[in-house]
Design a protein around this motif. Structure first.
Motif, PDB file in Angstrom:
ATOM      1  N   VAL A   9      31.827  90.873  65.872  1.00 50.29           N
ATOM      2  CA  VAL A   9      30.529  91.547  65.810  1.00 50.29           C
ATOM      3  C   VAL A   9      29.568  91.049  66.889  1.00 50.29           C
ATOM      4  CG1 VAL A   9      30.692  92.104  63.361  1.00 50.29           C
ATOM      5  CG2 VAL A   9      29.643  89.943  64.079  1.00 50.29           C
ATOM      6  N   GLY A  10      30.049  90.264  67.808  1.00 45.09           N
ATOM      7  CA  GLY A  10      29.220  89.755  68.894  1.00 45.09           C
ATOM      8  C   GLY A  10      30.101  89.146  69.963  1.00 45.09           C
ATOM      9  N   PRO A  11      29.486  88.481  70.942  1.00 44.12           N
ATOM     10  CA  PRO A  11      30.283  87.873  72.004  1.00 44.12           C
ATOM     11  C   PRO A  11      30.921  86.563  71.549  1.00 44.12           C
ATOM     12  CG  PRO A  11      27.951  87.611  72.479  1.00 44.12           C
ATOM     13  CD  PRO A  11      28.056  88.410  71.229  1.00 44.12           C
ATOM     14  N   TYR A  12      32.014  86.693  70.843  1.00 40.74           N
ATOM     15  CA  TYR A  12      32.838  85.556  70.462  1.00 40.74           C
ATOM     16  C   TYR A  12      34.236  86.089  70.188  1.00 40.74           C
ATOM     17  CZ  TYR A  12      32.505  87.052  65.573  1.00 40.74           C
ATOM     18  OH  TYR A  12      32.574  87.771  64.408  1.00 40.74           O
ATOM     19  N   SER A  13      35.191  85.183  70.072  1.00 45.82           N
ATOM     20  CA  SER A  13      36.565  85.544  69.730  1.00 45.82           C
ATOM     21  C   SER A  13      36.875  84.979  68.355  1.00 45.82           C
ATOM     22  CB  SER A  13      37.539  84.959  70.757  1.00 45.82           C
ATOM     23  OG  SER A  13      37.287  85.489  72.034  1.00 45.82           O
ATOM     24  N   HIS A  14      37.848  85.586  67.693  1.00 53.64           N
ATOM     25  CA  HIS A  14      38.268  85.063  66.399  1.00 53.64           C
ATOM     26  C   HIS A  14      39.166  83.843  66.560  1.00 53.64           C
ATOM     27  CE1 HIS A  14      36.505  88.167  63.956  1.00 53.64           C
ATOM     28  NE2 HIS A  14      37.140  89.114  64.606  1.00 53.64           N
ATOM     29  N   VAL A  15      39.888  83.772  67.672  1.00 58.42           N
ATOM     30  CA  VAL A  15      40.892  82.731  67.858  1.00 58.42           C
ATOM     31  C   VAL A  15      40.817  82.193  69.285  1.00 58.42           C
ATOM     32  CG1 VAL A  15      43.383  82.260  67.850  1.00 58.42           C
ATOM     33  CG2 VAL A  15      42.427  83.889  66.220  1.00 58.42           C
ATOM     34  N   ALA A  57      34.782  69.417  83.678  1.00 56.32           N
ATOM     35  CA  ALA A  57      35.133  70.719  83.102  1.00 56.32           C
ATOM     36  C   ALA A  57      33.891  71.612  83.071  1.00 56.32           C
ATOM     37  CB  ALA A  57      35.715  70.522  81.705  1.00 56.32           C
ATOM     38  N   GLY A  58      34.010  72.739  82.402  1.00 58.44           N
ATOM     39  CA  GLY A  58      32.892  73.677  82.328  1.00 58.44           C
ATOM     40  C   GLY A  58      33.011  74.578  81.123  1.00 58.44           C
ATOM     41  N   TRP A  59      32.247  75.671  81.158  1.00 56.46           N
ATOM     42  CA  TRP A  59      32.242  76.604  80.027  1.00 56.46           C
ATOM     43  C   TRP A  59      33.636  77.125  79.697  1.00 56.46           C
ATOM     44  CZ3 TRP A  59      28.477  76.102  76.979  1.00 56.46           C
ATOM     45  CH2 TRP A  59      27.167  75.916  77.419  1.00 56.46           C
ATOM     46  N   LYS A  60      34.483  77.325  80.715  1.00 56.75           N
ATOM     47  CA  LYS A  60      35.823  77.876  80.454  1.00 56.75           C
ATOM     48  C   LYS A  60      36.662  76.961  79.566  1.00 56.75           C
ATOM     49  CE  LYS A  60      37.728  76.097  84.711  1.00 56.75           C
ATOM     50  NZ  LYS A  60      38.738  75.347  84.940  1.00 56.75           N
ATOM     51  N   ASN A  61      36.247  75.699  79.438  1.00 53.21           N
ATOM     52  CA  ASN A  61      36.978  74.742  78.616  1.00 53.21           C
ATOM     53  C   ASN A  61      36.522  74.712  77.159  1.00 53.21           C
ATOM     54  OD1 ASN A  61      36.686  73.435  81.584  1.00 53.21           O
ATOM     55  ND2 ASN A  61      38.720  73.123  80.722  1.00 53.21           N
ATOM     56  N   VAL A  62      35.414  75.376  76.866  1.00 57.74           N
ATOM     57  CA  VAL A  62      34.916  75.397  75.485  1.00 57.74           C
ATOM     58  C   VAL A  62      35.844  76.250  74.634  1.00 57.74           C
ATOM     59  CG1 VAL A  62      33.022  76.152  73.986  1.00 57.74           C
ATOM     60  CG2 VAL A  62      32.525  74.965  76.138  1.00 57.74           C
ATOM     61  N   VAL A  63      36.296  75.681  73.515  1.00 57.80           N
ATOM     62  CA  VAL A  63      37.215  76.411  72.642  1.00 57.80           C
ATOM     63  C   VAL A  63      36.609  76.757  71.289  1.00 57.80           C
ATOM     64  CG1 VAL A  63      39.277  75.520  73.772  1.00 57.80           C
ATOM     65  CG2 VAL A  63      38.352  74.306  71.792  1.00 57.80           C
ATOM     66  N   LYS A  88      27.341  85.443  81.921  1.00 60.40           N
ATOM     67  CA  LYS A  88      27.188  84.498  83.041  1.00 60.40           C
ATOM     68  C   LYS A  88      27.963  83.210  82.765  1.00 60.40           C
ATOM     69  CE  LYS A  88      22.695  85.661  82.650  1.00 60.40           C
ATOM     70  NZ  LYS A  88      21.302  85.384  82.530  1.00 60.40           N
ATOM     71  N   MET A  89      27.965  82.764  81.533  1.00 62.57           N
ATOM     72  CA  MET A  89      28.638  81.526  81.166  1.00 62.57           C
ATOM     73  C   MET A  89      30.154  81.697  81.112  1.00 62.57           C
ATOM     74  SD  MET A  89      25.902  80.684  78.126  1.00 62.57           S
ATOM     75  CE  MET A  89      26.853  79.428  77.299  1.00 62.57           C
ATOM     76  N   PHE A  90      30.596  82.846  80.638  1.00 62.10           N
ATOM     77  CA  PHE A  90      32.017  83.139  80.463  1.00 62.10           C
ATOM     78  C   PHE A  90      32.337  84.455  81.191  1.00 62.10           C
ATOM     79  CE2 PHE A  90      30.452  80.927  76.675  1.00 62.10           C
ATOM     80  CZ  PHE A  90      31.295  79.817  76.644  1.00 62.10           C
ATOM     81  N   PRO A  91      32.347  84.440  82.534  1.00 58.87           N
ATOM     82  CA  PRO A  91      32.493  85.691  83.292  1.00 58.87           C
ATOM     83  C   PRO A  91      33.814  86.424  83.067  1.00 58.87           C
ATOM     84  CG  PRO A  91      32.538  83.781  84.762  1.00 58.87           C
ATOM     85  CD  PRO A  91      32.188  83.275  83.409  1.00 58.87           C
ATOM     86  N   ASP A  92      34.825  85.724  82.560  1.00 63.17           N
ATOM     87  CA  ASP A  92      36.096  86.388  82.283  1.00 63.17           C
ATOM     88  C   ASP A  92      36.070  87.146  80.956  1.00 63.17           C
ATOM     89  OD1 ASP A  92      36.180  84.313  80.445  1.00 63.17           O
ATOM     90  OD2 ASP A  92      38.028  83.429  81.230  1.00 63.17           O
ATOM     91  N   GLY A  93      34.969  87.034  80.214  1.00 57.29           N
ATOM     92  CA  GLY A  93      34.842  87.740  78.943  1.00 57.29           C
ATOM     93  C   GLY A  93      35.609  87.094  77.804  1.00 57.29           C
TER      94      GLY A  93
END
Length: 121
Positions: A9-15, A57-63, A88-93
């Motif tokens: 329901v927003g910009p996040y992933s379930h897994v 590391a950076g934002w791409k490393n946040v899980v 901007k933080m996660f440009p790959d979506g």
């Protein structure tokens, strides 16, 4: 995202999938002052960013994020802030999972949100 879990329901992933053998950073909940919810949100994410950055590391490393809000009325503001800033933080979506909790209060009255983070580097 796993189709069986439905669309977020927003910009996040379930897994989030992390390959074994990665170092893991467990970042304590971050707080920041500010006159508005949006100012606190920007400051908190600014603090969160420093832990992976200090470890190369950076934002791409946040899980995973766990977000604590004091007021349910701030949910829409939080969603808007993420929709404006996550690209901007996660440009790959590929947005990390986020659990959102509404709580009675944080350690001091002026704080409106706290974000706890896990990163794999």
């Amino acid at each position: 995202n796993v189709d069986a879990l439905g669309k977020p329901v927003g910009p996040y992933s379930h897994v989030a999938r992390v390959k074994a053998g990665a170092d893991t950073l467990y970042i304590a909940g971050m707080l920041a002052g500010g006159e508005t919810f949006e100012a606190q949100c920007a400051a908190v994410y600014g603090q969160v960013e420093q832990a992976p950055k200090a470890n190369g590391a950076g934002w791409k490393n946040v899980v995973q994020f766990t977000t604590f809000l004091v007021h349910s009325q701030d949910i829409a503001k939080f969603y808007r802030w993420r929709e404006q800033n996550y690209p901007k933080m996660f440009p790959d979506g590929k947005y990390p999972p986020n659990t959102l909790l509404i709580i009675d209060r944080l350690v001091q009255e002026q704080f409106l949100l706290e974000i706890q983070t896990i990163a794999a580097i």
